[in-house]
Design a protein around this motif. Structure first.
Motif, PDB file in Angstrom:
ATOM      1  N   ASN A 121      10.371  -6.621 -32.129  1.00 59.13           N
ATOM      2  CA  ASN A 121       9.693  -5.863 -31.010  1.00 59.13           C
ATOM      3  C   ASN A 121      11.206  -5.923 -30.069  1.00 59.13           C
ATOM      4  N   PRO A 122      11.777  -4.641 -29.724  1.00 63.76           N
ATOM      5  CA  PRO A 122      12.981  -4.549 -28.702  1.00 63.76           C
ATOM      6  C   PRO A 122      12.850  -5.328 -27.595  1.00 63.76           C
ATOM      7  N   VAL A 123      11.563  -5.191 -26.923  1.00 70.49           N
ATOM      8  CA  VAL A 123      11.303  -5.771 -25.518  1.00 70.49           C
ATOM      9  C   VAL A 123      11.253  -7.325 -25.650  1.00 70.49           C
ATOM     10  N   THR A 124      10.576  -8.024 -26.760  1.00 70.63           N
ATOM     11  CA  THR A 124      10.673  -9.255 -27.052  1.00 70.63           C
ATOM     12  C   THR A 124      11.982  -9.686 -27.234  1.00 70.63           C
ATOM     13  N   VAL A 125      12.410  -9.068 -28.325  1.00 71.10           N
ATOM     14  CA  VAL A 125      13.922  -9.824 -28.542  1.00 71.10           C
ATOM     15  C   VAL A 125      15.077  -9.818 -27.752  1.00 71.10           C
ATOM     16  N   LEU A 126      14.762  -8.671 -26.549  1.00 69.90           N
ATOM     17  CA  LEU A 126      15.742  -8.864 -25.304  1.00 69.90           C
ATOM     18  C   LEU A 126      15.497 -10.156 -24.396  1.00 69.90           C
ATOM     19  N   ALA A 127      14.270 -10.104 -24.413  1.00 69.45           N
ATOM     20  CA  ALA A 127      13.661 -11.170 -23.364  1.00 69.45           C
ATOM     21  C   ALA A 127      14.003 -12.508 -23.730  1.00 69.45           C
ATOM     22  N   ARG A 128      13.928 -12.708 -25.106  1.00 66.13           N
ATOM     23  CA  ARG A 128      14.186 -13.933 -25.707  1.00 66.13           C
ATOM     24  C   ARG A 128      15.533 -14.218 -25.640  1.00 66.13           C
ATOM     25  N   VAL A 129      16.602 -13.381 -25.869  1.00 63.28           N
ATOM     26  CA  VAL A 129      17.909 -13.635 -25.981  1.00 63.28           C
ATOM     27  C   VAL A 129      18.254 -13.801 -24.461  1.00 63.28           C
ATOM     28  N   ARG A 130      17.982 -13.093 -23.679  1.00 64.41           N
ATOM     29  CA  ARG A 130      18.361 -13.406 -22.170  1.00 64.41           C
ATOM     30  C   ARG A 130      17.748 -14.687 -21.646  1.00 64.41           C
ATOM     31  N   THR A 131      16.925 -15.159 -22.251  1.00 65.07           N
ATOM     32  CA  THR A 131      16.532 -16.488 -22.014  1.00 65.07           C
ATOM     33  C   THR A 131      17.445 -17.672 -22.403  1.00 65.07           C
ATOM     34  N   HIS A 132      17.740 -17.316 -23.683  1.00 67.91           N
ATOM     35  CA  HIS A 132      18.675 -18.295 -24.335  1.00 67.91           C
ATOM     36  C   HIS A 132      20.062 -18.206 -23.717  1.00 67.91           C
ATOM     37  N   LEU A 133      20.373 -17.125 -23.547  1.00 72.52           N
ATOM     38  CA  LEU A 133      21.827 -16.720 -22.997  1.00 72.52           C
ATOM     39  C   LEU A 133      21.890 -17.677 -21.715  1.00 72.52           C
ATOM     40  N   ALA A 134      20.896 -17.387 -20.661  1.00 70.45           N
ATOM     41  CA  ALA A 134      20.641 -18.147 -19.631  1.00 70.45           C
ATOM     42  C   ALA A 134      20.746 -19.756 -19.648  1.00 70.45           C
ATOM     43  N   LEU A 135      19.980 -20.329 -20.621  1.00 70.92           N
ATOM     44  CA  LEU A 135      20.199 -21.800 -21.057  1.00 70.92           C
ATOM     45  C   LEU A 135      21.414 -21.898 -21.188  1.00 70.92           C
ATOM     46  N   LYS A 136      22.248 -21.413 -22.138  1.00 70.56           N
ATOM     47  CA  LYS A 136      23.550 -21.708 -23.005  1.00 70.56           C
ATOM     48  C   LYS A 136      24.517 -21.747 -21.597  1.00 70.56           C
ATOM     49  N   LEU A 137      24.510 -20.635 -20.609  1.00 71.89           N
ATOM     50  CA  LEU A 137      25.268 -20.740 -19.777  1.00 71.89           C
ATOM     51  C   LEU A 137      25.206 -21.665 -18.564  1.00 71.89           C
ATOM     52  N   GLN A 138      24.044 -22.228 -18.484  1.00 74.08           N
ATOM     53  CA  GLN A 138      23.629 -23.504 -17.563  1.00 74.08           C
ATOM     54  C   GLN A 138      24.197 -24.672 -18.319  1.00 74.08           C
ATOM     55  N   ASN A 139      24.113 -24.825 -19.504  1.00 68.85           N
ATOM     56  CA  ASN A 139      24.560 -26.081 -20.406  1.00 68.85           C
ATOM     57  C   ASN A 139      26.239 -25.902 -20.156  1.00 68.85           C
ATOM     58  N   ASP A 140      26.638 -24.681 -20.362  1.00 66.39           N
ATOM     59  CA  ASP A 140      28.346 -24.636 -20.160  1.00 66.39           C
ATOM     60  C   ASP A 140      28.662 -25.028 -18.996  1.00 66.39           C
ATOM     61  N   LEU A 141      28.044 -24.628 -17.830  1.00 63.62           N
ATOM     62  CA  LEU A 141      28.453 -25.092 -16.396  1.00 63.62           C
ATOM     63  C   LEU A 141      28.226 -26.632 -16.365  1.00 63.62           C
ATOM     64  N   LEU A 142      27.156 -27.169 -16.602  1.00 64.00           N
ATOM     65  CA  LEU A 142      26.940 -28.516 -16.662  1.00 64.00           C
ATOM     66  C   LEU A 142      28.072 -29.529 -17.161  1.00 64.00           C
ATOM     67  N   ARG A 143      28.512 -29.053 -18.404  1.00 59.86           N
ATOM     68  CA  ARG A 143      29.448 -29.740 -19.208  1.00 59.86           C
ATOM     69  C   ARG A 143      30.930 -29.611 -18.167  1.00 59.86           C
ATOM     70  N   SER A 144      31.047 -28.328 -17.826  1.00 62.08           N
ATOM     71  CA  SER A 144      32.485 -28.507 -17.155  1.00 62.08           C
ATOM     72  C   SER A 144      32.354 -28.996 -15.811  1.00 62.08           C
ATOM     73  N   MET A 145      31.165 -29.112 -15.242  1.00 65.28           N
ATOM     74  CA  MET A 145      31.036 -29.873 -13.716  1.00 65.28           C
ATOM     75  C   MET A 145      31.207 -31.442 -14.081  1.00 65.28           C
ATOM     76  N   ALA A 146      30.667 -31.911 -15.244  1.00 64.60           N
ATOM     77  CA  ALA A 146      30.960 -33.185 -15.602  1.00 64.60           C
ATOM     78  C   ALA A 146      32.271 -33.733 -15.866  1.00 64.60           C
ATOM     79  N   MET A 147      33.454 -32.472 -15.909  1.00 64.70           N
ATOM     80  CA  MET A 147      34.729 -33.057 -16.373  1.00 64.70           C
ATOM     81  C   MET A 147      35.363 -32.899 -15.162  1.00 64.70           C
ATOM     82  N   ILE A 148      34.896 -32.284 -13.842  1.00 62.93           N
ATOM     83  CA  ILE A 148      35.875 -31.661 -12.794  1.00 62.93           C
ATOM     84  C   ILE A 148      35.449 -32.516 -11.808  1.00 62.93           C
ATOM     85  N   ASP A 149      36.319 -32.816 -10.948  1.00 61.00           N
ATOM     86  CA  ASP A 149      36.379 -33.553  -9.447  1.00 61.00           C
ATOM     87  C   ASP A 149      35.616 -32.551  -8.560  1.00 61.00           C
ATOM     88  N   GLY A 150      34.739 -32.879  -7.871  1.00 57.32           N
ATOM     89  CA  GLY A 150      33.904 -31.989  -7.164  1.00 57.32           C
ATOM     90  C   GLY A 150      34.616 -31.467  -5.937  1.00 57.32           C
TER      91      GLY A 150
END
Ligand SMILES: [Mg+2]
Length: 313
Positions: A121-150
């Motif tokens: 279902n195009p609507v469902t698949v797009l919504a799920r992909v967007r949700t998981h992309l947002a989670l992935k970007l947040q993880n990437d951000l957290l990982r880089s913040m954990a390695m960088i002096d604020g």
């Protein structure tokens, strides 16, 4: 944050988002391609081997993976992606017509983040992909913040410790020289006392930026080591090269001409630099290197500051 909020808050961290669609039936790829076209960059693969190769070379941000394929199954592709440090953080969504509970349990067990059932279902698949992309970007951000002096945005102490261990191992293996720099802002307590902590922070930011510019090789690392102390790792750098770099860092910090009326070596902010070079050997250690650099830094401060003291072990 949802995907749109993340993309507008961190545009500099996020390139165009890339999605990989894997299916052995071109008609299924066409349907999914239609859903994502114009929204993300779409990559495609029609078998498992190709899917793994694309993940390694292109690092998509998410994978939509068909389960039933000839040769390598979707499950096996997922297992291989999760076993490789370079691809293990790419989220995998299985696209499957077998909507059995046991099937889903196995999928989650081997590392999938979600399931989408065929026909999609195009609507469902797009919504799920967007949700998981947002989670992935947040993880990437957290990982880089954990390695960088604020404050200064150079590497933090944890990042430095990992990098020193890695550089040590690499230079030991290659028989290459490794140089380490420890440096301190001269009379920084007096700077803060006179100009205030805000000015002190700005000074640290400016010095960190200058150190980064002075060390241009991609393998060099600048880290905030403590309050007003910085450390630089220079792999494959001999004593002569390190002395040049140390001298250039000292000159460039001085050239910032940040007023420091209470410095013993004023009138501008300056640094004392301790430098050590060695070719790692099994009987030596990264800790010894740090200790030796610290001794050289102490010597630079003890003999009048605003200077570079170096030793080759
Ligand atoms: Mg199939």
């Amino acid at each position: 944050m949802n995907l749109d909020q993340l993309l507008s808050a961190f545009p500099h961290l996020v390139g165009p988002l890339r999605i990989l669609i894997v299916d052995d039936q071109p008609v299924n790829i066409r349907v999914l391609h239609g859903v994502f076209r114009g929204k993300f960059e779409v990559l495609m693969a029609t078998n498992g081997e190709q899917a793994i190769a694309v993940c390694r070379s292109q690092r998509p941000d998410i994978v939509l993976l068909d389960v039933v394929m000839p040769d390598i199954s979707g499950h096996e592709v997922c297992r291989q992606l999760k076993a490789d440090p370079d691809t293990k953080d790419i989220p995998v969504i299985f696209v499957t017509s077998q909507a059995e509970d046991s099937e889903e349990a196995l999928g989650f067990e081997i590392g999938a983040v979600d399931f989408i059932s065929k026909p999609v279902n195009p609507v469902t698949v797009l919504a799920r992909v967007r949700t998981h992309l947002a989670l992935k970007l947040q993880n990437d951000l957290l990982r880089s913040m954990a390695m960088i002096d604020g404050l200064t945005a150079v590497a933090n102490r944890r990042n430095f410790d990992n990098a020193l261990t890695n550089s040590w191992r690499r230079c030991l293996r290659d028989g290459a020289p490794l140089s380490l720099v420890l440096l301190d802002l001269d009379c920084f307590k007096q700077f803060n006392d006179r100009y205030g902590h805000q000015a002190g922070d700005s000074c640290l930011v400016a010095v960190a930026k200058t150190l980064k510019l002075a060390l241009r090789r991609p393998d060099d690392l600048v880290a905030r080591y403590g309050g007003e102390e910085f450390a630089c790792i220079l792999p494959n750098t001999d004593a002569k090269g390190a002395a040049n770099r140390g001298a250039s860092m000292r000159e460039q910090v001085k050239a910032l001409e940040i007023e420091h009326a209470d410095s013993q070596v004023g009138p501008f902010v300056s640094i004392s630099v301790g430098l050590v070079t060695l070719v790692p050997h099994a009987s030596t250690s990264a800790e010894m290197l740090l200790e030796a650099a610290d001794q050289q830094l102490y010597r630079a401060k003890d003999t009048g500051r605003d200077r570079v003291c170096a030793i080759e072990l």
